[in-house]
Write an enzyme that holds these catalytic residues in place. Sequence first.
Site, short mmCIF file in Angstrom:
data_model
loop_
_atom_site.label_atom_id
_atom_site.label_comp_id
_atom_site.label_asym_id
_atom_site.label_seq_id
_atom_site.Cartn_x
_atom_site.Cartn_y
_atom_site.Cartn_z
N GLN A 186 0.84 -1.20 0.00
CA GLN A 186 0.00 0.00 0.00
C GLN A 186 0.88 1.25 0.00
O GLN A 186 0.38 2.36 -0.06
CB GLN A 186 -0.89 0.00 1.25
N HIS A 188 -1.33 1.35 -4.31
CA HIS A 188 -1.74 2.76 -4.17
C HIS A 188 -0.88 3.71 -4.99
O HIS A 188 -0.84 4.90 -4.71
CB HIS A 188 -1.72 3.15 -2.68
N CYS A 239 -6.54 13.64 -18.88
CA CYS A 239 -6.40 12.62 -19.93
C CYS A 239 -5.62 11.40 -19.48
O CYS A 239 -5.55 10.41 -20.19
CB CYS A 239 -5.75 13.23 -21.18
#
Length: 250
Positions: free
Chosen positions: A104, A122, A133
């Site tokens: 994480q 993460h 975009c």
Amino acid sequence: MSDVFEIPKELLRLFSKVERVAVLTGAGISAESGVPTFRGADGLWSKLNQRELASMDAFLQNPQRVWEWYQQRKKIMRDVQPNTAHLALVDLEKMFSHFSIATQNIDGLHTRAGSRTVYELHGNIERNRCASCGALYELESEAIVPPRCHCGGLIRPDVVWFGEMLPEEAWQKALDAARSAQLYISIGTSAQVYPAAGLPFEALSNNAFVVEINLEPTELTPYAHLSLHRKAGEILPKLVEAVKKERSFC
Ligand code: OAD
């Protein structure tokens, strides 16, 4: 608690038999490198409001504030080194035909330590992407304000914020590893943030032996087969040395 810590024999016996090991790490594994954790008395979220710093809404409302906070954290993460826990996992990986780390953490310390199979659930603070975009950016110089993409969108850190999906490929691989592991090890995570916190439960449902290494009891503790409440940097090097001996005798 006695100061002499012995690795439980049942764990060593298990390590000698298995070939599929998967690991989940959280902020606690980087704490001994000097990266702050999130929860607990000294955690970041005890002083700061996560919704104001780690969400798309926060970024849209005050891009400068969020950008600065991540720039500060990036500096801390760049200035620290992998610790004995990260390094022990590098050695552990070499002993098993199937071994992976789902993390994480966004600090890149597992990869810097030399671990090969790392799923960053993460994101990574070193990468950036356009909030509009999605174009990826590696910014050479330290921008003081969030730069703009060629499409006009704001560039943001390529990390997962509250309310956002995890990167699909990393998540799928982490899930597959948890479901096929014989031994699953959760290290330095309060096990509160889903979906990552669900991985040890996936392993449990698929009959893995689940071990937790964390300073204090967590949401996972009542369900884990074994919980070791000590510093990761203390346990992991001892564990790896003991596993090396155990596996060389089998
Ligand atoms: P937490 O800060 O919630 O939990 C860290 C855990 O590590 C705590 O239970 C500590 O007791 C333990 N710990 C601290 N030092 C340790 C050490 N030396 N050895 C072993 N354990 C230690 O961090 P995470 O569980 O990683 O998400 O947090 C999960 C997510 O919540 C983070 O990835 C972040 C955060 O909000 C996002 O930013 C999306």
